[in-house]
Design a protein around this motif. Structure first.
Motif, PDB file in Angstrom:
ATOM      1  N   VAL A 172       0.321  -1.419   0.265  1.00  0.00           N
ATOM      2  CA  VAL A 172       0.190   0.109  -0.027  1.00  0.00           C
ATOM      3  C   VAL A 172       0.809   1.302  -0.032  1.00  0.00           C
ATOM      4  O   VAL A 172       0.726   1.999  -0.716  1.00  0.00           O
ATOM      5  CB  VAL A 172      -0.921   0.026   1.354  1.00  0.00           C
ATOM      6  CG1 VAL A 172      -1.682   1.328   1.523  1.00  0.00           C
ATOM      7  CG2 VAL A 172      -1.582  -0.866   1.134  1.00  0.00           C
ATOM      8  N   ALA A 206      -2.251  -7.206  -3.932  1.00  0.00           N
ATOM      9  CA  ALA A 206      -2.397  -6.750  -4.559  1.00  0.00           C
ATOM     10  C   ALA A 206      -2.405  -7.140  -6.377  1.00  0.00           C
ATOM     11  O   ALA A 206      -3.023  -5.986  -6.666  1.00  0.00           O
ATOM     12  CB  ALA A 206      -0.423  -5.610  -4.456  1.00  0.00           C
ATOM     13  N   GLN A 217      -7.724   1.471   1.101  1.00  0.00           N
ATOM     14  CA  GLN A 217      -6.600   1.338   1.170  1.00  0.00           C
ATOM     15  C   GLN A 217      -6.798  -0.406   1.345  1.00  0.00           C
ATOM     16  O   GLN A 217      -5.928  -0.988   0.735  1.00  0.00           O
ATOM     17  CB  GLN A 217      -5.490   2.367   1.280  1.00  0.00           C
ATOM     18  CG  GLN A 217      -5.652   3.278   0.766  1.00  0.00           C
ATOM     19  CD  GLN A 217      -4.280   3.889   1.273  1.00  0.00           C
ATOM     20  OE1 GLN A 217      -3.246   3.738   0.812  1.00  0.00           O
ATOM     21  NE2 GLN A 217      -4.578   5.747   1.313  1.00  0.00           N
ATOM     22  N   VAL A 218      -6.230  -0.154   2.705  1.00  0.00           N
ATOM     23  CA  VAL A 218      -5.367  -1.927   2.903  1.00  0.00           C
ATOM     24  C   VAL A 218      -6.898  -2.944   3.103  1.00  0.00           C
ATOM     25  O   VAL A 218      -6.819  -4.119   2.710  1.00  0.00           O
ATOM     26  CB  VAL A 218      -5.322  -1.882   4.557  1.00  0.00           C
ATOM     27  CG1 VAL A 218      -5.127  -3.023   5.122  1.00  0.00           C
ATOM     28  CG2 VAL A 218      -4.290  -0.916   4.821  1.00  0.00           C
ATOM     29  N   ASP A 253      -8.011   5.531   5.668  1.00  0.00           N
ATOM     30  CA  ASP A 253      -6.851   4.870   4.884  1.00  0.00           C
ATOM     31  C   ASP A 253      -6.826   3.206   5.359  1.00  0.00           C
ATOM     32  O   ASP A 253      -7.043   2.242   3.848  1.00  0.00           O
ATOM     33  CB  ASP A 253      -5.303   4.819   5.721  1.00  0.00           C
ATOM     34  CG  ASP A 253      -4.735   5.485   5.671  1.00  0.00           C
ATOM     35  OD1 ASP A 253      -4.685   6.464   4.449  1.00  0.00           O
ATOM     36  OD2 ASP A 253      -3.608   6.600   6.403  1.00  0.00           O
ATOM     37  N   LEU A 257      -7.050  -4.825  -0.179  1.00  0.00           N
ATOM     38  CA  LEU A 257      -6.245  -5.527  -0.614  1.00  0.00           C
ATOM     39  C   LEU A 257      -7.029  -7.505   0.038  1.00  0.00           C
ATOM     40  O   LEU A 257      -6.172  -7.833  -0.896  1.00  0.00           O
ATOM     41  CB  LEU A 257      -4.640  -4.836  -0.486  1.00  0.00           C
ATOM     42  CG  LEU A 257      -3.946  -5.034  -1.469  1.00  0.00           C
ATOM     43  CD1 LEU A 257      -4.885  -3.525  -2.044  1.00  0.00           C
ATOM     44  CD2 LEU A 257      -2.412  -4.504  -1.304  1.00  0.00           C
TER      45      LEU A 257
END
Length: 560
Positions: free
Chosen positions: A264, A315, A278-279, A274, A282
């Motif tokens: 990330v 990812a 973002q995390v 976040d 995934l």
């Protein structure tokens, strides 16, 4: 004059700011949210693990811990089975790690959207029984899995259910059932995600075995699971999540989480936002495309090199997931325009053949953001469809979906998210009943100026930027600080990312950065004024660490 005592009611925001040394704007926010005493304010601004609710009153916690401790002593096999989302996987990871460190024989597994679906399905039970367990622990599922739990009981396998979903009326055939929503559970804090419950069970097992294992090293998993499940970030959840994010900021995290964050590449301290944007995507990506096992394996991995390779795989899966979900969002929006004319009902249903049902929740969530109503997205295959349901914040989604049971094969979930199965020939009936059910359900309060405070030129100071992180983690139940800025002069508006705008404003002699999601489209429609215009803004106040530790920005929700 003597300072007010910790439990003394503070008469106004100015007194709160002075007593706490807090920026006046943030004191106004606290006061507006009903914080009146210094003790309450300090607990909010500096949450501590020692302030967690005592777990003694949690129904079946002692029973579950005793059985698991006995399994460890006797070297009996324990299968820890988690759901396929982040909360389920982090719960299963946490319990597996703890039981193994205590000497247990543990086999971890996770559910599959594409082989049995949510929870302890028939297909999942076959996998579980193949491991020949003496004890089965379900994480983030099990509350509605009566037939499979009954089968375990018939086979003399002890079942322990650790879950936070709504509890049906029928008693659960399990040895122990940990769920604060049980009517007979006296544990006062009702909002723990399953990973928070798993953390509590782990602490109880440790105590039963009189072990000295430090569980704080697993708080990163608690933070990720709680945030990703959109659990309310208040009370115990806030304390646990704040501690977990602090551990991550200090570099104290499990190897899998460290490897994932390297993918990330967060430049700054990780926030709840976040994690959500973002995390969590995934972590969820493998389970949306196929098996969620790669995520489980990553979080259980202790070798940094292998964890790094696994994280790269997640990812790559997320890149593929984004392409598929973008196409489905376009198809779903096209169907909305075809099916619904005029004002949208409070609940809509879209359905399509071959739609990737691993993306249903993402598509439904994006449509909720765009349309402001509850959305069910159904992927049809053969005579049946699998659906994911999302709704605007605050709506009683689970209750509404439950009112549609006559049109559904199965349904489950909670107010943040729900899932269902429906026959193809009942989709139209469900479309009608869901609209009616959402009309009857309590509606979320619109996000508007009522919860916002005015941000003036005098407020834009380094002290505000320094104090703002004390409101983290923000999210469900603890929203970001909403501000109104009046008469800001637009200085720049440039496109960034996928259709967004990066803006800058002058507020008197101060500079204020801003971000507008989907702003490029709004500019094409003529909704964004020209540079030099004065505007009023409504949005979420954030730190702008890209421009230095003292910079602030807002995500603009409204501009006029």
């Amino acid at each position: 004059m003597e300072p007010p005592s910790p439990n003394h009611a503070v008469p106004d925001a100015a007194s709160l700011a002075k007593a706490l040394g807090l920026h006046p704007l943030l004191a106004r926010v606290l006061h507006a949210r009903g914080v009146r005493s210094l003790d309450e304010a300090r607990r909010f601004l500096s949450p501590r693990l020692q302030d967690l609710t005592r777990p003694d009153a949690m129904a079946d916690r002692d029973l579950a811990a005793s059985r698991l401790a006995d399994a460890v002593r006797r070297r009996e096999r324990v299968v820890v089975f988690g759901d396929y989302d982040v909360d389920g996987i982090t719960s299963a990871t946490l319990l597996t790690r703890v039981l193994r460190r205590l000497g247990g024989d543990v086999v971890p597994m996770v559910a599959s959207r594409f082989d049995g679906g949510y929870g302890l399905s028939d297909a999942a039970l076959t996998r579980v029984l193949a491991a020949r367990p003496a004890v089965v622990v379900t994480c983030d599922c099990g509350t509605s899995d009566h037939p499979r739990l009954k089968r375990l009981r018939e086979l003399r396998v002890d079942a322990i259910v650790v879950d936070h979903h709504k509890v049906p009326d029928e008693p659960l055939p399990a040895l122990a059932f940990l769920n604060p929503h049980r009517p007979d559970c006296a544990f006062p804090y009702k909002h723990l995600a399953s990973v928070g419950l798993a953390f509590s069970v782990a602490a109880a097992v440790r105590a039963k075995l009189d072990a000295t294992l430090d569980l704080r090293g697993l708080l990163d998993l608690v933070a990720l699971g709680t945030i990703a499940d959109v659990a309310p970030l208040v009370g115990d959840n806030r304390n646990l999540t704040r501690a977990g994010l602090a551990r991550i900021a200090e570099g104290e995290m499990t190897p899998g989480v460290r490897a994932l964050l390297a993918e990330v590449k967060p430049r700054f301290t990780l926030t709840a936002r976040d994690v959500g944007f973002q995390v969590a995507p995934l972590l969820n990506a493998p389970g949306r495309l196929g098996s969620a096992t790669p995520t489980l394996e990553l979080l259980l991995e202790d070798d940094p090199a292998r964890a790094a390779s696994m994280a790269r795989g997640l990812a790559q899966a997320n890149t593929e997931r984004r392409a598929i979900s973008a196409a489905l969002i376009d198809a779903a929006m096209k169907q909305v325009r075809e099916l619904y004319t005029g004002e949208l009902p409070p609940g809509i249903v879209v359905a399509g053949d071959g739609w990737h049902h691993g993306m249903g929740g993402i598509v439904a969530g994006r449509l909720v953001d765009k349309l402001g109503v509850a959305v069910a997205v159904v992927s049809l295959e053969g005579d049946e469809g699998v659906g994911s349901v999302r709704a605007p914040r605050g709506a009683k989604l689970f209750d509404a979906v439950s009112l549609c049971r006559a049109d559904l094969l199965t349904c489950g979930g909670h107010d943040g998210a729900a899932g269902l199965r429906v026959r193809r020939d009942r989709v139209e009936a469900f479309r009608s009943s869901f609209a009616v059910a959402m009309a009857r359900a309590p509606r979320a309060a619109p996000r508007g100026e009522s919860g916002a405070v005015e941000l003036s030129e005098a407020d834009i100071t380094p002290s505000l930027a320094r104090d703002l992180p004390s409101f983290e983690p923000t999210g469900e139940g603890n929203p970001e600080v909403q501000v109104i800025v009046r008469g800001a002069r637009l200085q720049e508006a440039r496109p960034v990312g996928e259709g967004h705008l990066r803006l800058s404003f002058g507020v008197g002699r101060r500079a204020l950065g801003a971000f507008m999601r989907d702003g490029a489209q709004r500019r094409e429609r003529g909704e964004i004024p020209t540079v030099g215009a004065r505007v009023d803004l409504l949005g979420a106040l954030r730190n702008d660490l890209w421009n230095g530790p003292d910079a602030l920005q807002i995500e603009v929700a409204k501009m006029r």
